[in-house]
Design an enzyme around this catalytic site. Structure first.
Site: not given
Ligand code: LLP
Length: 406
Positions: A266-268, A304, A308, A338-339, A367
């Site tokens: 998990p990232g987000r 973001r 998106y 400026c966009e 992000y």
């Molecule tokens: N693992 C891999 C291989 C990934 O490419 C990613 C995210 C994650 C884990 C973590 O994903 P998460 O749990 O955060 O969804 N910038 C975009 C999201 C791009 C995610 C890219 N890869 C945003 O702001 O929504």
């Protein structure tokens, strides 16, 4: 919503902006720790580890907190791995999950003893040049994807990521050519799911794939765990239900096959909700019957919404005493870039704004800073942490004009 009583530890938004400059990223340690713990306890299956996917936020002070909560990390680049090591992660708690990386980047990881996942046979061979006789994980593309926007769907037949499952025999041959052992499989089908089904389906798929690859000791099910950006409208992801579904799958697999280390990425979920982005209203106007609230939060600071069409809740902390009022029609909150695509909030009814008001953009911890840029030659903002004791700590200084050149 309304003029929320927005307090950040012992300070309010205006005090923080005055002290650290505007815009400003603010993180809450208590929320960060809570989200880490929720992820750590997703499964009851004992051989379970969480890899925080640091691309969402690589602030070293946040990484230290995440490490102290017993999460491991993914790195996508030498830069991420470098920051993770600075935060105290030893090599055996880092996995390099690259995509189209160079020989030197593989060498960086291998020399430090960091496990590597490759996502094409071409990359497997490049890794083989610096990792002969070592081990390797394969990122598979299960042919299914999911995500909140086409740009974040990372699995599926048109996505650039992963090895097609039908090519696994060729990957095994290539690994054998370099005497490398395939010890793990990983996948990531996309970002931001709020319903468990697609994730569980993909988990079943990767487990089925792992069954026949007997050297595989670890399966990483990927990230993508969503958060409810629309407060009070979107439900929270039901982690208890998701956890039970995954536990059932995994326990059944282990009973029929062999011991297995299971990971998620998990990232987000870990960092989004602990972060807010503060900014200042710099101008207000009505043009041809459309209201625009102008701010210093451009897409250089938070991309973001522009990239998106992402939705973030926004609150207003007024800069003077006045009765609460909302606009009588939807407005646009726009930045200082400026966009014409520099739009933070599309067509939404929000509290009436005046110059000098503070804006609070919620759920900006993932992000946010990580994707910020110096476009239009605007220096990057500072980041502060509200500690568990309610103190404010600067965890990255704002760039200055001097930082813009060399
Ligand atoms: N693992 C891999 C291989 C990934 O490419 C990613 C995210 C994650 C884990 C973590 O994903 P998460 O749990 O955060 O969804 N910038 C975009 C999201 C791009 C995610 C890219 N890869 C945003 O702001 O929504």
């Amino acid at each position: 919503m309304g003029f929320d009583n927005l307090v950040f530890g012992k300070k309010d938004a205006h005090q923080l902006l005055e002290e650290y400059g505007s815009p400003l990223y603010v993180y809450d340690e208590v929320t960060l720790r809570q989200r880490c713990r929720e992820m750590r306890s997703l499964l009851s299956y004992p051989r379970f580890r969480v890899n925080y996917s640091a691309k969402a936020n690589t602030n070293v002070e946040l990484l230290k907190i995440i490490g102290s909560e017993d999460l491991d990390v993914d790195g996508m680049s030498p830069g991420e791995m470098h920051l993770e090591m600075m935060a105290g992660f030893p090599a055996d708690r880092i996995t390099f999950i690259g995509n189209n990386v160079s020989l030197d980047e593989f060498r960086y990881a291998v020399e430090r003893g960091i496990a590597v996942s490759v996502d094409s046979i071409s990359q497997l061979k490049t890794l083989g040049e610096v990792n002969r006789g070592g081990s390797v994980c394969l990122r598979i593309n299960p042919g299914i994807g999911a995500g909140h926007h086409a740009k974040v769907v990372t699995g599926g037949k048109k996505a650039k990521f992963g090895i097609a499952v039908e090519d696994l025999p060729k990957a095994q041959e290539a690994a054998a050519q370099y005497q490398m052992t395939i010890t793990g499989l990983n996948q990531h089908i996309g970002s931001l799911f709020l319903e468990p089904d697609a994730y569980v389906e993909a988990a079943a798929f990767i487990l089925a794939t792992a069954a026949s690859l007997t050297s595989v000791e670890m399966v990483d099910l990927g990230g993508g765990f969503g958060i409810p950006y629309r407060h009070g409208i979107e439900p929270r992801l039901d982690l208890a239900r998701l956890g039970t579904m995954l536990d059932d799958l995994i326990k059944d697999w282990v009973a029929r096959n062999r011991p297995l280390l299971v990971r998620t990425e998990p990232g987000r979920y870990v960092v989004a909700e602990c972060g807010a982005l503060l900014g200042t209203v710099t101008a207000v106007k009505e043009n041809y019957h459309t209201y625009f609230v102008g701010t210093d939060i451009g897409f250089n600071t938070l991309v973001r919404p522009a990239m998106y069409d992402s939705y973030h809740e926004i609150s207003v902390a007024p800069g003077n005493e006045r009765p609460y009022a909302e606009y009588d029609k939807p407005v646009f909150v726009v930045g200082n870039i400026c966009e014409s695509g520099d739009i933070l909030v599309h067509d939404r009814v929000i509290p009436c704004c005046q110059e000098g008001d503070a804006l609070i953009v919620h759920d900006a911890g993932a992000y946010g800073f990580a994707m910020a840029s110096t476009y239009n030659s605007r220096p990057l903002p500072a980041e502060v942490l509200i500690t568990a004791e309610g103190e404010v700590r600067l965890i990255r200084r704002a760039q200055t004009l001097k930082d813009l050149w060399w």
